[in-house]
Design an enzyme around this catalytic site. Structure first.
Site, PDB file in Angstrom:
ATOM      1  N   LYS A  78      19.781  -3.824  -0.417  1.00 21.24           N
ATOM      2  CA  LYS A  78      18.731  -4.838  -0.453  1.00 21.24           C
ATOM      3  C   LYS A  78      18.824  -5.619  -1.754  1.00 21.24           C
ATOM      4  O   LYS A  78      18.763  -5.049  -2.846  1.00 21.24           O
ATOM      5  CB  LYS A  78      17.356  -4.189  -0.316  1.00 21.24           C
ATOM      6  CG  LYS A  78      16.216  -5.216  -0.261  1.00 21.24           C
ATOM      7  CD  LYS A  78      14.929  -4.582   0.228  1.00 21.24           C
ATOM      8  CE  LYS A  78      13.784  -5.575   0.236  1.00 21.24           C
ATOM      9  NZ  LYS A  78      12.531  -4.959   0.653  1.00 21.24           N
ATOM     10  N   LYS A  98       8.840   3.160   2.829  1.00 19.58           N
ATOM     11  CA  LYS A  98       8.489   2.853   1.439  1.00 19.58           C
ATOM     12  C   LYS A  98       9.481   3.559   0.513  1.00 19.58           C
ATOM     13  O   LYS A  98       9.785   4.739   0.688  1.00 19.58           O
ATOM     14  CB  LYS A  98       7.055   3.329   1.164  1.00 19.58           C
ATOM     15  CG  LYS A  98       6.608   3.185  -0.284  1.00 19.58           C
ATOM     16  CD  LYS A  98       6.338   1.747  -0.652  1.00 19.58           C
ATOM     17  CE  LYS A  98       6.056   1.600  -2.146  1.00 19.58           C
ATOM     18  NZ  LYS A  98       6.020   0.189  -2.570  1.00 19.58           N
ATOM     19  N   CYS A 101      13.610  -4.574  -6.636  1.00 23.93           N
ATOM     20  CA  CYS A 101      12.253  -4.609  -7.168  1.00 23.93           C
ATOM     21  C   CYS A 101      12.250  -5.259  -8.558  1.00 23.93           C
ATOM     22  O   CYS A 101      12.925  -4.788  -9.468  1.00 23.93           O
ATOM     23  CB  CYS A 101      11.689  -3.207  -7.226  1.00 23.93           C
ATOM     24  SG  CYS A 101       9.965  -3.196  -7.678  1.00 23.93           S
TER      25      CYS A 101
HETATM   26  C1  FMN Z   1       2.876  -4.510  -2.016  1.00 27.04           C
HETATM   27  C2  FMN Z   1       4.337  -4.568  -1.786  1.00 27.04           C
HETATM   28  C3  FMN Z   1       5.126  -3.458  -2.057  1.00 27.04           C
HETATM   29  C4  FMN Z   1       6.482  -3.515  -1.855  1.00 27.04           C
HETATM   30  N1  FMN Z   1       7.217  -2.393  -2.077  1.00 27.04           N
HETATM   31  C5  FMN Z   1       8.554  -2.396  -1.856  1.00 27.04           C
HETATM   32  C6  FMN Z   1       9.324  -1.232  -1.995  1.00 27.04           C
HETATM   33  O1  FMN Z   1       8.816  -0.168  -2.310  1.00 27.04           O
HETATM   34  N2  FMN Z   1      10.639  -1.313  -1.753  1.00 27.04           N
HETATM   35  C7  FMN Z   1      11.248  -2.471  -1.373  1.00 27.04           C
HETATM   36  O2  FMN Z   1      12.450  -2.468  -1.146  1.00 27.04           O
HETATM   37  N3  FMN Z   1      10.546  -3.597  -1.220  1.00 27.04           N
HETATM   38  C8  FMN Z   1       9.199  -3.589  -1.454  1.00 27.04           C
HETATM   39  N4  FMN Z   1       8.480  -4.734  -1.255  1.00 27.04           N
HETATM   40  C9  FMN Z   1       9.161  -5.971  -0.853  1.00 27.04           C
HETATM   41  C10 FMN Z   1       9.173  -6.156   0.648  1.00 27.04           C
HETATM   42  O3  FMN Z   1       9.872  -5.128   1.300  1.00 27.04           O
HETATM   43  C11 FMN Z   1       9.798  -7.501   1.064  1.00 27.04           C
HETATM   44  O4  FMN Z   1      11.128  -7.538   0.642  1.00 27.04           O
HETATM   45  C12 FMN Z   1       9.082  -8.700   0.483  1.00 27.04           C
HETATM   46  O5  FMN Z   1       7.689  -8.475   0.465  1.00 27.04           O
HETATM   47  C13 FMN Z   1       9.369 -10.000   1.245  1.00 27.04           C
HETATM   48  O6  FMN Z   1       8.913  -9.966   2.570  1.00 27.04           O
HETATM   49  P1  FMN Z   1       7.533 -10.644   3.060  1.00 27.04           P
HETATM   50  O7  FMN Z   1       7.559 -12.053   2.643  1.00 27.04           O
HETATM   51  O8  FMN Z   1       7.502 -10.430   4.540  1.00 27.04           O
HETATM   52  O9  FMN Z   1       6.434  -9.893   2.378  1.00 27.04           O
HETATM   53  C14 FMN Z   1       7.088  -4.701  -1.419  1.00 27.04           C
HETATM   54  C15 FMN Z   1       6.307  -5.804  -1.165  1.00 27.04           C
HETATM   55  C16 FMN Z   1       4.939  -5.752  -1.320  1.00 27.04           C
HETATM   56  C17 FMN Z   1       4.094  -6.936  -1.018  1.00 27.04           C
END
Ligand code: FMN
Ligand code: FAD
Ligand code: SF4
Lengths: 448, 416
Positions: free
Chosen positions: B172, B45, B134
């Protein structure tokens, strides 16, 4: 030992005319049903399965198109994955525990999904497991039913050498010659068994205790497993019960499953005595074979039946008539059965099983016409055979085992109907597996 | 049996499945549990300066009974103290030396980058991932997608981190941008070792019809969030593929966005990903989904004869071309199986109202529609709406004509 071989299943069998009650799902059906599954965590369906198949996992794999993996998940817990999918009373096992019940919706059709995946793998001849590195240890398994075969399979996986002794014409015990044809036809059971045997299990035909002695087995094997199941139909000891036209339920079912000489079409009215699942099976099979009137007569009331409520419901739908609180006193007829004399019963004080006793009401006798009378009143235990094993502790005629399938004799293990008094195929499979771990421990010089 | 292990820009992992930075990787206990179940790596995270989160963080996009076809969140980076995170990273690396632990980082100044990189390296991380993605909260403070949307700034900050870091640096990317190739190339120019994408897509997931407020509801108000989950997969696949086929992008790609099962993972790898990251699917069902993913991917590789992941990375991206390079002489037409058709006539109404009016209901006896193949433009619509697997197939029609793309077609017109 005489050299014998097991029989070849006749092509023409009465059971052929009874269609499968739950045909294997098409891909479309399987996907639709799999998508309904919530994929619960710590799922109640898995807890309700005696072999602990990871149900949500195998269903998820169907939903992701990973049918092979789905079959792998099933078979790694239960090597009779297809038979169990088709014969398990899922209504009181996995599907009975489904969380959908809490929403008053239909539970997931777990048995049918399971049959879909396993059949998919069988159709493609996928073989998931191989024999373990040889340990040089030999185990004799007495009886070739699901308990012994599941035990033998696990032993082979661990590298031991299992030899199964079977006295009947076919392997598979009641899974082959006993379960109702609308659930599983005998050739499907035999085909699954062929796959199980492929890992390297030898089957030797013959009666242990007659064709080959227990002494001989004890000498040439490092451990023994008792999977002898239960015995023949028991009778009531009432006048006329040996007349022609009287059948033991199991004997009749066996005729339907693997023979064709019994002719149901000449019958007008069959009366089945008993209140358990075997009695209901016999009644449903006769109804499906076209016997115009089928009556199941039970001495207590519906609430006390040991047969499953869902089976009773099916039977009613198929036209089986139920007669409660009646007990047979005599079978009528000169050279063949023409009817049954019953006495009406009342419910009394609870008996040892907690169910109210049925007591006759004097002066209420009556007669019912019948040209076939079927005794679905229970199976004998194999006490006579088991008593010949010196030092083997029995409990009520059944083999006494601990929680790990070990008997009072260190080199004897047991599982299946001969320890439970008659449960389901899936229990026999689970108990066979459990005993295999204990045998393995014993052979490796572990605690026993 | 296929070998699933990977070496991603020097980061070794027993398999290509990593947990994406997010709530799943918020603590050592979670990451340890995930590794025990089979996950190959975890992007922690995002670490940075202390933040405060709001109550109610997520909104779900349900569609016809399917829950969370998409997920929206307004969560910020970690709200746990840096010291605690570092301690837990150290413990996890000690227990799982063979697994990949990557620290996601987001800070502002050069000094802050220098300091935090040193700290996570000391804790034993195998790599760092720069969170330039983000799209909510953090970007208002000049971080996250605010950086990802400015290729120049992205390049510069990546350059700093490369000065300070001895371990591999992944960048990223945010999908909230016109052309993903620009920040991709900027990352390469900043000397990044790898690229991760996509982060979440700016979104409003729904509106509360009684309280007149978008979701997720925060005391009478809401804000735009980041969208992810199964619904974003097509967007992510396009972006991954776009980078994979770009000559200047010479570094490995970690594919993210809607990966939910083994098939999704295989698709991302085919489009050019060397590892995949998962967030929403594991938030929905738990870490246990890894069993199916590993098994399914391994069986797929065996069935195709791929021995390693590298054997098929980008194999699909090679066939991803510009429209102008497509063969104009390739023809297909729909064919309906009379045996499989159940007579719902969804194909008919779709073609009649939204296609090219070439499905007809004049078939002899019954509800099975008829395709006039001469008129069929092979758009696929009928086969997409058909509920029965395998019922409508698109059959190739031999035109006898050679390959000809748009450019060649233009030339031929000019000649004529
Ligand atoms: C609740 C939540 C919190 C997230 N927090 C971060 C974060 O702190 N840092 C980050 O790089 N991406 C964060 N993401 C993005 C995810 O790492 C990922 O890039 C994104 O959810 C797409 O993947 P998925 O479709 O498998 O969820 C977060 C996503 C969610 C749903
Ligand atoms: C009519 C009927 C219907 C049933 N329907 C269902 C159903 O729908 N679903 C379900 O799950 N369960 C059903 N069952 C129960 C299920 O069939 C049994 O629980 C299960 O088969 C028990 O397995 P087992 O291996 O313990 O014994 P069995 O299946 O009885 O097998 C024992 C084997 O040992 C052999 N044997 C015995 N003694 C010797 C000896 N001395 N030497 C060599 N071989 C010997 C026998 O010939 C037999 O083949 C039914 C049972 C009956 C009677
Ligand atoms: S999942 Fe439910 S119980 Fe857990 S933190 Fe979120 S709102 Fe609370």
């Amino acid at each position: 030992m005489k050299a014998k071989t097991l029989d070849i299943l006749p092509e023409e069998r009465l059971e052929n005319s009874i269609p499968d009650q739950k045909p294997v799902f098409s891909e479309m059906q399987a996907l639709a049903e799999a998508h309904r599954c919530f994929y619960c965590y710590d799922a109640p369906c898995t807890a309700a399965c005696p072999t602990r198949i990871n149900v949500p996992e195998f269903i998820r794999k169907i939903s992701t198109g990973n049918y092979k993996g789905s079959a792998r998940t099933i078979l790694s817990s239960n090597i009779f994955g297809l038979s169990c999918a088709k014969v398990c009373p899922v209504e009181v096992l996995c599907a009975g525990a489904c969380v959908y019940h809490g929403t008053h919706q239909e539970p997931i059709q777990i048995g049918r999904l399971q049959a879909f995946s396993v059949q998919w793998a069988y159709d493609r001849d996928v073989q998931f497991f191989g024999k373990g590195a040889p340990t040089g240890k030999k185990v004799a398994l007495i009886g070739g039913g699901p308990a012994s075969l599941s035990c033998a399979f696990e032993l082979a996986k661990l590298g031991h050498e299992p030899v199964v002794f079977e006295k009947g014409r076919f392997p598979g015990g009641l899974n082959t010659i006993g379960v109702a044809p609308y659930k599983l036809h005998s050739h499907v059971s035999l085909r699954e068994i062929e796959r199980v045997l492929k890992i390297g299990i030898e089957i030797r035909p013959g009666v242990v205790g007659e064709d080959v002695s227990l002494d001989e087995l004890e000498k040439s094997f490092d451990a023994l497993f008792l999977g002898v199941g239960l015995g023949d139909d028991s009778r009531l000891g009432i006048p006329g019960e040996d007349l022609s036209g009287c059948w033991g339920a199991l004997a009749l079912i066996e005729k339907i499953k693997i023979g064709k000489e019994f002719s149901p079409s000449s019958l007008a009215h069959a009366v089945i005595l008993g209140g358990g699942n075997t009695a209901i099976d016999a009644a449903r099979e006769l109804a499906k074979l076209g016997v115009p009137r089928v009556t199941l007569a039970y001495r207590r009331s519906e609430a006390q039946m040991t047969g499953y409520a869902h089976e009773v419901a099916w039977a009613r739908r198929e036209g089986v008539f139920f007669s409660f609180l009646v007990s047979p006193v005599a079978i009528l007829g000169k050279d063949r059965a023409t009817g049954v004399r019953f006495v009406r019963m009342k419910l009394g004080e609870p008996d040892g099983t907690g169910r109210p006793k049925a007591v006759p009401s004097p002066g209420t006798e009556f007669e019912m016409d019948a040209d076939a009378v079927v005794f679905g009143t229970g199976q004998e235990k194999r006490t006579a055979f088991l008593e010949k094993i010196p030092g083997l502790k029995l409990k009520g005629g059944l083999v006494d085992v601990d929680d790990e399938g070990r008997t009072s004799k260190s080199n004897y293990f047991a599982g299946g109907d001969c320890i439970s008094g008659g449960k389901e195929v899936v229990n026999a499979v689970a108990e066979g597996k459990r005993a295999a771990s204990s045998i393995d421990l014993y052979l490796n010089g572990g605690r026993n | 049996m296929a070998d699933l292990s990977i070496d991603f820009a020097g980061i070794k992992s027993p398999n290509p499945f990593w947990l994406a930075s997010g709530p799943l990787t918020n603590s050592g206990a979670q990451v340890s549990r995930a590794f025990e179940l089979g996950w190959g790596g975890a992007v922690w995270k995002t670490l940075g300066e202390p933040v405060v989160n709001v109550y109610s963080r997520y909104g779900g996009m349900d569609y016809r009974g399917a829950k969370i076809t998409g997920l929206n969140n307004i969560e910020l980076i970690t709200d746990r103290p840096l010291e605690e995170n570092l301690k837990e990273i150290r413990e996890v690396k000690k227990r799982f030396p063979g697994h990949a632990v990557i620290a996601s980082l987001m800070v502002e100044t050069r000094e802050q980058w220098r300091e935090i990189i040193k700290q996570v390296e000391d804790a034993g991380c195998d790599g760092i991932e720069l969170n330039f993605g983000c799209p909510h909260g953090m970007c208002e403070r000049g971080m996250g997608s605010a950086v990802g949307q400015e290729p120049k700034v992205l390049s510069e900050i990546t350059g700093w981190t490369k000065e300070f870091a001895a371990i591999p640096v992944l960048v990223k990317l945010t999908p909230n941008i016109g052309n993903i190739v620009e920040p991709g190339i900027a990352a390469v120019r900043g000397k990044a070792d790898g690229i991760s994408l996509i982060n979440t897509i700016k979104s409003i997931v729904g509106v509360d019809l009684d309280r007149f407020t978008p979701y997720p509801y925060v005391g009478g108000r809401s804000t735009n969030g980041g969208y992810c989950g199964p619904a974003v997969k097509p967007i992510a696949l396009h972006m991954v593929g776009s980078l994979a086929r770009e000559k200047e992008i010479t570094i490995p790609i970690s594919g993210i966005g809607g990966v939910s099962d083994w098939r999704d993972a295989a698709e991302f790898i085919l489009m050019g990903a060397s590892s995949v990251q998962v967030c929403t699917a594991a938030m929905h069902y738990g870490f246990r989904i890894i069993e199916e993913m590993l098994e399914g991917l391994s069986d797929y590789m065996d069935s195709k004869g791929f021995r390693t992941i590298a054997d098929f990375v980008g194999k699909g991206a090679r066939n991803f071309v510009e429209w102008g390079d497509l063969n104009l002489n390739y023809r297909i037409a729909a064919e309906i199986s009379k045996d499989l058709c159940i007579g719902c006539q969804l194909c008919y109404v779709a073609c009649n109202d939204g296609g090219h009016q070439c499905i007809h209901l004049d078939g002899p006896g019954g509800r099975v529609p008829r395709v006039e193949q001469e008129d069929c433009i092979g758009c696929n619509l009928c086969s997409l709406v058909c509920p029965v697997p395998g019922c409508i197939t698109m059959k190739e029609i031999d035109t006898g004509k050679p390959y000809m793309n748009w450019k060649e077609f233009q030339k031929s017109l000019a000649r004529a």
